[in-house]
Design a protein around this motif. Structure first.
Motif, PDB file in Angstrom:
ATOM      1  N   ALA A   1       0.444  15.575  -5.966  1.00 19.06           N
ATOM      2  CA  ALA A   1      -0.849  15.701  -7.348  1.00 19.06           C
ATOM      3  C   ALA A   1      -0.803  14.184  -7.469  1.00 19.06           C
ATOM      4  O   ALA A   1      -1.738  12.933  -8.164  1.00 19.06           O
ATOM      5  CB  ALA A   1       0.071  16.854  -8.012  1.00 19.06           C
ATOM      6  N   ASN A   2       0.511  13.612  -7.719  1.00 15.65           N
ATOM      7  CA  ASN A   2       0.435  11.753  -8.026  1.00 15.65           C
ATOM      8  C   ASN A   2      -0.595  10.685  -6.266  1.00 15.65           C
ATOM      9  O   ASN A   2      -0.484   9.446  -6.659  1.00 15.65           O
ATOM     10  CB  ASN A   2       1.686  11.193  -8.089  1.00 15.65           C
ATOM     11  N   TYR A   3      -0.642  11.406  -5.461  1.00 15.96           N
ATOM     12  CA  TYR A   3      -1.706  11.152  -4.240  1.00 15.96           C
ATOM     13  C   TYR A   3      -2.417  10.297  -4.462  1.00 15.96           C
ATOM     14  O   TYR A   3      -2.139   8.974  -3.963  1.00 15.96           O
ATOM     15  CB  TYR A   3      -0.575  11.731  -3.447  1.00 15.96           C
ATOM     16  N   GLU A   4      -3.579  10.709  -4.856  1.00 13.42           N
ATOM     17  CA  GLU A   4      -4.672  10.302  -5.617  1.00 13.42           C
ATOM     18  C   GLU A   4      -4.324   8.824  -6.569  1.00 13.42           C
ATOM     19  O   GLU A   4      -5.169   8.074  -6.491  1.00 13.42           O
ATOM     20  CB  GLU A   4      -5.948  11.327  -5.446  1.00 13.42           C
ATOM     21  N   SER A   5      -3.319   9.315  -7.471  1.00 16.66           N
ATOM     22  CA  SER A   5      -3.852   8.219  -8.752  1.00 16.66           C
ATOM     23  C   SER A   5      -2.592   6.912  -8.347  1.00 16.66           C
ATOM     24  O   SER A   5      -3.509   5.540  -8.039  1.00 16.66           O
ATOM     25  CB  SER A   5      -3.038   8.592  -9.460  1.00 16.66           C
ATOM     26  N   GLU A   6      -1.732   7.682  -6.916  1.00 18.18           N
ATOM     27  CA  GLU A   6      -1.309   6.011  -6.510  1.00 18.18           C
ATOM     28  C   GLU A   6      -1.993   5.218  -5.544  1.00 18.18           C
ATOM     29  O   GLU A   6      -1.914   4.173  -4.771  1.00 18.18           O
ATOM     30  CB  GLU A   6       0.174   6.657  -5.673  1.00 18.18           C
ATOM     31  N   VAL A   7      -2.486   5.731  -4.166  1.00 20.08           N
ATOM     32  CA  VAL A   7      -4.142   4.997  -3.364  1.00 20.08           C
ATOM     33  C   VAL A   7      -4.531   4.563  -4.394  1.00 20.08           C
ATOM     34  O   VAL A   7      -5.041   3.257  -4.275  1.00 20.08           O
ATOM     35  CB  VAL A   7      -4.825   6.412  -2.708  1.00 20.08           C
ATOM     36  N   ALA A   8      -4.609   5.184  -4.822  1.00 18.95           N
ATOM     37  CA  ALA A   8      -6.284   4.351  -6.563  1.00 18.95           C
ATOM     38  C   ALA A   8      -5.373   3.001  -7.030  1.00 18.95           C
ATOM     39  O   ALA A   8      -6.504   1.557  -7.158  1.00 18.95           O
ATOM     40  CB  ALA A   8      -6.879   5.960  -7.570  1.00 18.95           C
ATOM     41  N   VAL A   9      -4.083   3.006  -7.362  1.00 20.46           N
ATOM     42  CA  VAL A   9      -3.132   1.307  -8.193  1.00 20.46           C
ATOM     43  C   VAL A   9      -3.482   0.649  -7.092  1.00 20.46           C
ATOM     44  O   VAL A   9      -3.232  -0.333  -7.413  1.00 20.46           O
ATOM     45  CB  VAL A   9      -2.666   2.272  -8.498  1.00 20.46           C
ATOM     46  N   LEU A  10      -3.176   1.165  -6.022  1.00 19.55           N
ATOM     47  CA  LEU A  10      -3.188  -0.210  -4.427  1.00 19.55           C
ATOM     48  C   LEU A  10      -4.779  -0.566  -4.548  1.00 19.55           C
ATOM     49  O   LEU A  10      -4.846  -1.410  -3.919  1.00 19.55           O
ATOM     50  CB  LEU A  10      -2.549   1.005  -3.141  1.00 19.55           C
ATOM     51  N   ASN A  11      -4.933   0.462  -4.318  1.00 18.22           N
ATOM     52  CA  ASN A  11      -6.537   0.330  -3.980  1.00 18.22           C
ATOM     53  C   ASN A  11      -7.317  -1.135  -4.987  1.00 18.22           C
ATOM     54  O   ASN A  11      -7.959  -2.138  -4.681  1.00 18.22           O
ATOM     55  CB  ASN A  11      -7.749   1.604  -3.393  1.00 18.22           C
ATOM     56  N   LYS A  12      -6.661  -0.854  -6.200  1.00 17.90           N
ATOM     57  CA  LYS A  12      -7.212  -1.154  -7.364  1.00 17.90           C
ATOM     58  C   LYS A  12      -6.266  -2.799  -6.916  1.00 17.90           C
ATOM     59  O   LYS A  12      -7.209  -3.663  -7.462  1.00 17.90           O
ATOM     60  CB  LYS A  12      -6.697  -1.060  -8.343  1.00 17.90           C
ATOM     61  N   ILE A  13      -6.100  -2.650  -6.377  1.00 14.66           N
ATOM     62  CA  ILE A  13      -4.349  -4.281  -6.208  1.00 14.66           C
ATOM     63  C   ILE A  13      -5.043  -5.312  -5.079  1.00 14.66           C
ATOM     64  O   ILE A  13      -5.110  -6.124  -5.836  1.00 14.66           O
ATOM     65  CB  ILE A  13      -3.257  -4.603  -6.249  1.00 14.66           C
ATOM     66  N   LEU A  14      -5.546  -4.242  -4.372  1.00 13.21           N
ATOM     67  CA  LEU A  14      -5.279  -4.455  -2.910  1.00 13.21           C
ATOM     68  C   LEU A  14      -6.902  -5.438  -3.251  1.00 13.21           C
ATOM     69  O   LEU A  14      -8.045  -6.091  -1.904  1.00 13.21           O
ATOM     70  CB  LEU A  14      -5.648  -3.784  -1.530  1.00 13.21           C
ATOM     71  N   SER A  15      -8.280  -5.351  -4.238  1.00 16.31           N
ATOM     72  CA  SER A  15      -9.442  -5.427  -4.272  1.00 16.31           C
ATOM     73  C   SER A  15      -9.782  -6.349  -4.775  1.00 16.31           C
ATOM     74  O   SER A  15     -10.433  -6.940  -5.514  1.00 16.31           O
ATOM     75  CB  SER A  15     -10.780  -3.941  -4.275  1.00 16.31           C
ATOM     76  N   GLN A  16      -8.198  -6.721  -5.610  1.00 13.86           N
ATOM     77  CA  GLN A  16      -8.340  -8.165  -6.450  1.00 13.86           C
ATOM     78  C   GLN A  16      -8.796  -9.014  -5.427  1.00 13.86           C
ATOM     79  O   GLN A  16      -9.248  -9.262  -4.860  1.00 13.86           O
ATOM     80  CB  GLN A  16      -6.761  -8.779  -6.631  1.00 13.86           C
ATOM     81  N   GLU A  17     -10.001 -10.104  -6.158  1.00  8.67           N
ATOM     82  CA  GLU A  17     -10.379 -11.356  -5.923  1.00  8.67           C
ATOM     83  C   GLU A  17      -9.195 -12.317  -4.759  1.00  8.67           C
ATOM     84  O   GLU A  17      -9.390 -12.214  -3.480  1.00  8.67           O
ATOM     85  CB  GLU A  17     -10.572 -12.370  -5.978  1.00  8.67           C
ATOM     86  N   LYS A  18      -7.977 -12.333  -5.016  1.00  8.40           N
ATOM     87  CA  LYS A  18      -7.065 -12.855  -4.142  1.00  8.40           C
ATOM     88  C   LYS A  18      -6.290 -12.769  -2.659  1.00  8.40           C
ATOM     89  O   LYS A  18      -6.061 -13.559  -1.730  1.00  8.40           O
ATOM     90  CB  LYS A  18      -5.886 -13.190  -5.318  1.00  8.40           C
ATOM     91  N   TYR A  19      -6.841 -11.243  -2.676  1.00  4.59           N
ATOM     92  CA  TYR A  19      -6.830 -10.517  -1.200  1.00  4.59           C
ATOM     93  C   TYR A  19      -7.426 -10.841  -0.243  1.00  4.59           C
ATOM     94  O   TYR A  19      -9.231 -10.172  -0.691  1.00  4.59           O
ATOM     95  CB  TYR A  19      -6.675  -8.822  -1.144  1.00  4.59           C
ATOM     96  N   LYS A  20      -7.909 -11.236   0.383  1.00  2.30           N
ATOM     97  CA  LYS A  20      -9.136 -12.032   1.218  1.00  2.30           C
ATOM     98  C   LYS A  20      -8.957 -10.444   2.545  1.00  2.30           C
ATOM     99  O   LYS A  20      -8.543 -10.108   3.057  1.00  2.30           O
ATOM    100  CB  LYS A  20      -8.093 -13.013   2.356  1.00  2.30           C
ATOM    101  N   LEU A  21      -9.542  -9.645   2.524  1.00  2.00           N
ATOM    102  CA  LEU A  21     -10.030  -8.546   3.470  1.00  2.00           C
ATOM    103  C   LEU A  21     -10.028  -9.567   4.778  1.00  2.00           C
ATOM    104  O   LEU A  21     -11.156 -10.111   5.399  1.00  2.00           O
ATOM    105  CB  LEU A  21     -11.040  -8.001   3.009  1.00  2.00           C
ATOM    106  N   LEU A  22      -9.428  -9.022   5.798  1.00  2.00           N
ATOM    107  CA  LEU A  22      -9.705  -8.986   7.454  1.00  2.00           C
ATOM    108  C   LEU A  22      -9.575  -7.948   7.839  1.00  2.00           C
ATOM    109  O   LEU A  22     -11.249  -7.760   8.740  1.00  2.00           O
ATOM    110  CB  LEU A  22      -8.476  -9.235   7.853  1.00  2.00           C
ATOM    111  N   MET A  23      -9.709  -6.453   7.742  1.00  2.00           N
ATOM    112  CA  MET A  23     -10.316  -5.169   8.114  1.00  2.00           C
ATOM    113  C   MET A  23      -9.538  -4.240   7.441  1.00  2.00           C
ATOM    114  O   MET A  23      -9.466  -4.339   6.846  1.00  2.00           O
ATOM    115  CB  MET A  23      -9.686  -5.349   9.497  1.00  2.00           C
ATOM    116  N   LYS A  24     -11.054  -3.200   7.639  1.00  2.00           N
ATOM    117  CA  LYS A  24     -11.210  -2.148   6.353  1.00  2.00           C
ATOM    118  C   LYS A  24     -11.670  -1.444   6.995  1.00  2.00           C
ATOM    119  O   LYS A  24     -12.568  -0.924   8.074  1.00  2.00           O
ATOM    120  CB  LYS A  24     -11.985  -2.499   5.324  1.00  2.00           C
ATOM    121  N   ILE A  25     -10.703  -0.028   8.305  1.00  2.00           N
ATOM    122  CA  ILE A  25     -11.762   1.125   8.494  1.00  2.00           C
ATOM    123  C   ILE A  25     -11.241   2.525   8.088  1.00  2.00           C
ATOM    124  O   ILE A  25     -10.430   2.143   7.163  1.00  2.00           O
ATOM    125  CB  ILE A  25     -10.781   1.348  10.099  1.00  2.00           C
ATOM    126  N   GLY A  26     -12.083   3.731   7.930  1.00  2.00           N
ATOM    127  CA  GLY A  26     -12.152   4.995   7.758  1.00  2.00           C
ATOM    128  C   GLY A  26     -13.032   4.779   6.576  1.00  2.00           C
ATOM    129  O   GLY A  26     -13.236   4.440   5.990  1.00  2.00           O
TER     130      GLY A  26
END
Length: 185
Positions: free
Chosen positions: A83-108
């Motif tokens: 039940a908490n899986y999707e909300s936890e993934v959403a939190v991590l996606n929000k953190i990693l979408s912050q400008e300070k994190y520079k994306l090297l690769m994203k797949i899937g």
């Protein structure tokens, strides 16, 4: 005179509160979930699982030495925590979408994927983040912490690992995981 001190105090207090960053961070996420029974957390110094031989180029040795620690936080799905899986993934996606994190690769896609990002400058990285999620299995976040790591040099390390030039000290790594498993049991 008393009112000057009060104004000065309020000014300092206002500056401190405006300077506080309430943005969620990956470090806070790790700290907040390290003792949660739904998560598995492991901190490993780089020397525990990486060893290198003297024949490697200086750049490869420097790249290895720039890695200080790997922190891994996993959320394996077990039926009772889905039940908490999707909300936890959403939190991590929000953190990693912050400008300070520079994306090297994203797949899937949204149900299964992987993202690699970093903090710092390309030739002076402080942290590399691996985030993988699978809606059937759970997710894993790994933070590779170091000093002035270089993206290009780290990618060369991966190639050298595949060629066998860099050896993983898996016996010590497996021994540590067994000890952790015994503690949790």
């Amino acid at each position: 005179m008393k009112s000057i001190f009060q104004i000065f105090f309020l000014l300092i207090l206002g500056v401190q509160f405006s300077g506080c960053n309430q943005e969620p961070t990956l470090q806070k996420y790790f700290v907040n979930h390290q003792n949660n029974e739904n998560y598995v957390m492991v901190d490993l110094p780089a020397g525990m699982f990486l060893s290198f031989n003297d024949e490697l180029a200086n750049a490869d040795q420097e790249a290895i030495e720039s890695i200080k620690k790997v922190s891994v936080l996993a959320y394996p799905l077990n039926g009772s925590n889905t039940a908490n899986y999707e909300s936890e993934v959403a939190v991590l996606n929000k953190i990693l979408s912050q400008e300070k994190y520079k994306l090297l690769m994203k797949i899937g896609n949204t149900t299964k994927g992987m993202r690699i990002a970093y903090l710092g400058e390309e030739k002076a990285i402080d942290e590399v983040v691996f985030f993988g999620n699978d809606s059937d299995k759970g997710f894993i976040v790994a933070r590779v912490l170091g000093e002035k790591m270089n993206v290009g040099e780290l990618m060369k390390l991966v190639g050298n690992l595949e060629n066998g030039d860099i050896k993983l000290n898996l016996k010590q790594f497996e021994s540590t995981l067994k000890k952790l498993d015994e503690i949790e049991s």
